[in-house]
Design an enzyme around this catalytic site. Structure first.
Site, PDB file in Angstrom:
ATOM      1  N   LYS A  14       1.235  -1.536  -0.232  1.00  0.00           N
ATOM      2  CA  LYS A  14      -0.018   0.194  -0.114  1.00  0.00           C
ATOM      3  C   LYS A  14       0.652   1.510   0.019  1.00  0.00           C
ATOM      4  O   LYS A  14       2.123   1.552   0.807  1.00  0.00           O
ATOM      5  CB  LYS A  14      -1.023   0.298   1.001  1.00  0.00           C
ATOM      6  CG  LYS A  14      -2.058   0.997   1.288  1.00  0.00           C
ATOM      7  CD  LYS A  14      -2.744   0.557   0.228  1.00  0.00           C
ATOM      8  CE  LYS A  14      -4.789   0.182   0.539  1.00  0.00           C
ATOM      9  NZ  LYS A  14      -5.383  -1.126   0.087  1.00  0.00           N
ATOM     10  N   THR A  59      -3.008  -5.494   1.084  1.00  0.00           N
ATOM     11  CA  THR A  59      -2.758  -4.251   0.691  1.00  0.00           C
ATOM     12  C   THR A  59      -3.478  -3.595   1.927  1.00  0.00           C
ATOM     13  O   THR A  59      -2.912  -3.083   2.933  1.00  0.00           O
ATOM     14  CB  THR A  59      -2.398  -3.639  -0.748  1.00  0.00           C
ATOM     15  OG1 THR A  59      -3.701  -3.321  -1.088  1.00  0.00           O
ATOM     16  CG2 THR A  59      -1.599  -4.598  -1.365  1.00  0.00           C
ATOM     17  N   ARG A 176      28.010  36.312  -7.490  1.00  0.00           N
ATOM     18  CA  ARG A 176      26.156  36.224  -7.871  1.00  0.00           C
ATOM     19  C   ARG A 176      25.262  35.077  -6.398  1.00  0.00           C
ATOM     20  O   ARG A 176      25.937  34.582  -5.574  1.00  0.00           O
ATOM     21  CB  ARG A 176      26.150  35.059  -8.970  1.00  0.00           C
ATOM     22  CG  ARG A 176      27.081  33.708  -8.215  1.00  0.00           C
ATOM     23  CD  ARG A 176      26.271  32.489  -9.472  1.00  0.00           C
ATOM     24  NE  ARG A 176      27.003  31.246  -9.476  1.00  0.00           N
ATOM     25  CZ  ARG A 176      26.820  29.891  -9.940  1.00  0.00           C
ATOM     26  NH1 ARG A 176      26.273  30.075 -11.267  1.00  0.00           N
ATOM     27  NH2 ARG A 176      27.423  28.952  -8.747  1.00  0.00           N
ATOM     28  N   GLN A 223      28.357  22.419  -7.643  1.00  0.00           N
ATOM     29  CA  GLN A 223      29.314  21.297  -7.873  1.00  0.00           C
ATOM     30  C   GLN A 223      30.206  21.089  -6.566  1.00  0.00           C
ATOM     31  O   GLN A 223      30.696  19.941  -5.345  1.00  0.00           O
ATOM     32  CB  GLN A 223      30.211  20.719  -8.707  1.00  0.00           C
ATOM     33  CG  GLN A 223      29.209  20.475  -9.871  1.00  0.00           C
ATOM     34  CD  GLN A 223      29.376  21.869 -11.222  1.00  0.00           C
ATOM     35  OE1 GLN A 223      28.285  22.992 -10.585  1.00  0.00           O
ATOM     36  NE2 GLN A 223      28.369  21.338 -12.142  1.00  0.00           N
ATOM     37  N   HIS A 251      18.391  29.524 -10.977  1.00  0.00           N
ATOM     38  CA  HIS A 251      19.296  31.199 -11.463  1.00  0.00           C
ATOM     39  C   HIS A 251      18.923  32.101 -11.283  1.00  0.00           C
ATOM     40  O   HIS A 251      17.499  31.778 -11.439  1.00  0.00           O
ATOM     41  CB  HIS A 251      19.538  30.763 -12.789  1.00  0.00           C
ATOM     42  CG  HIS A 251      19.556  29.466 -13.738  1.00  0.00           C
ATOM     43  ND1 HIS A 251      21.701  29.099 -13.077  1.00  0.00           N
ATOM     44  CD2 HIS A 251      19.276  28.685 -13.855  1.00  0.00           C
ATOM     45  CE1 HIS A 251      21.896  27.872 -13.505  1.00  0.00           C
ATOM     46  NE2 HIS A 251      20.634  28.061 -14.491  1.00  0.00           N
TER      47      HIS A 251
HETATM   48  O1  LIG Z   1      27.286  25.971 -10.067  1.00  0.00           O
HETATM   49  C1  LIG Z   1      27.075  26.336 -11.936  1.00  0.00           C
HETATM   50  N1  LIG Z   1      27.135  25.148 -11.413  1.00  0.00           N
HETATM   51  C2  LIG Z   1      28.228  25.185 -13.165  1.00  0.00           C
HETATM   52  O2  LIG Z   1      28.312  23.887 -14.281  1.00  0.00           O
HETATM   53  C3  LIG Z   1      27.091  25.750 -14.095  1.00  0.00           C
HETATM   54  N2  LIG Z   1      26.901  26.075 -15.207  1.00  0.00           N
HETATM   55  C4  LIG Z   1      26.172  27.264 -15.679  1.00  0.00           C
HETATM   56  O3  LIG Z   1      25.357  27.670 -16.580  1.00  0.00           O
HETATM   57  N3  LIG Z   1      26.261  27.626 -14.733  1.00  0.00           N
HETATM   58  C5  LIG Z   1      26.741  27.128 -13.545  1.00  0.00           C
HETATM   59  N4  LIG Z   1      27.028  27.365 -11.589  1.00  0.00           N
END
Ligand SMILES: O=c1[nH]c(=O)c2[nH]c(=O)[nH]c2[nH]1
Length: 302
Positions: A14, A59, A176, A223, A251
């Protein structure tokens, strides 16, 4: 020569049983709010091949069991699904394992007249807590997690040094906004004695480390920040072997205010909802025992 058709992997149960447990031993009530899925694995061949339901724990029964076990308390999503796994595998010989999953929603006490109210709550929408148990025989693979934890930092983030080809238009920046909705799942070492773990305390601690990791260093990319966040968790928690992340790069584009005769020193942004970057990775110990079966069925991670 024609091939024979056979039954492959199967599980059933379930999905999304919504259970709210109020603990009301005193006037100060406690609330636990879960969405639980139970799926059994074992010998269910006859049901699929012969229409024989002798092994099919309904279930509906699985749903009822979730409510019945909640009567004795939930404790934590992890402790609750561990109890469910133990219940079903010990009650029915042919149930050899399964998959149990819980989302949990947290509630804060309403502040009324300067004090926390005893029995009135407001949903804390910050994030959803998650837990998944995959049990195979007596082996429990347990993964805790969270999703929709939205964070933003307004500076100390940049993106430079990436390759430029004829399709590259993105300007480099050293200042940014960095914003994301953190989804993270962390897997406990296989063989951990789960009775010794305070999952609620562990959850708050990991969440705190993820948030701190997001703030701490200048970010050269989402990353790198992801890896920093995972490293902090693994350094502080020896019982965790790996942590997976899936994080959108939300973004924020600087708006050109020059048509209005205004400058824009990183103050006014357009918050785009799509498309978004999508950054996913696993951070793990190099000697971690792999548990691919624990992760199957969890979508949205790599
Ligand atoms: O932190 C980011 N990683 C990316 O891989 C990436 N690619 C992108 O266009 N902006 C960013 N910013």
């Amino acid at each position: 020569m024609s091939s024979k058709i056979v039954l492959g992997d199967n599980q059933y149960g379930k999905a999304e049983v919504r259970v709210v447990k109020i603990t009301r031993d005193t006037d100060r009530h406690e609330i636990e709010d879960l969405n639980v899925t139970s799926q059994l694995r074992g010998d269910f061949a006859a049901a699929h091949l012969e229409g024989d339901n002798a092994h099919v724990v309904a279930t509906d029964t699985q749903k009822n069991t979730i409510y019945a076990l909640a009567r004795d308390g939930v404790g934590s999503p992890e402790a609750f699904i561990l109890r469910l796994g133990e219940h079903f595998t010990s009650s029915f010989d042919w149930v050899t394992g399964g998959r149990w999953e819980a989302e949990s929603y947290s509630w804060d006490r309403i502040q009324a007249h300067g004090a926390e109210h005893d029995h009135s709550f407001v949903r804390n929408g910050q994030e959803v807590r998650t837990a998944v148990l995959v049990r195979d025989g007596n082996t429990n693979h347990l993964i805790s997690g969270l999703k929709d934890l939205t964070v933003l930092k307004s500076t100390q983030s940049g993106f430079t040094g990436y390759p430029r080809d004829r399709y590259t238009t993105l300007p480099e920046t050293t200042d940014r906004i960095l914003a994301t909705d953190v989804s993270a799942r962390w897997r406990y070492k296989t063989g951990t004695d789960f009775t010794s773990i305070d999952f609620n305390k562990g959850y708050e601690d990991v969440k705190g480390l993820l948030l701190e990791g997001f703030t701490e260093k200048y970010s050269n990319a989402l990353q790198q920040t992801l890896f920093d966040m995972g490293t902090k968790v693994l350094e502080a928690h020896s019982e965790i072997d790996e942590i997976k992340f899936s994080m959108p790069n939300k973004h924020h584009f600087l708006v050109d205010l020059s048509p209005f005769g205004l400058d824009n020193p990183n103050e006014v942004f357009f918050a785009a909802d799509r498309p978004y970057g999508l950054i996913e990775a696993t951070v793990l110990r190099d000697d971690a025992t792999q548990a691919p079966g624990a992760w199957s069925g969890i979508s949205g991670f790599c």
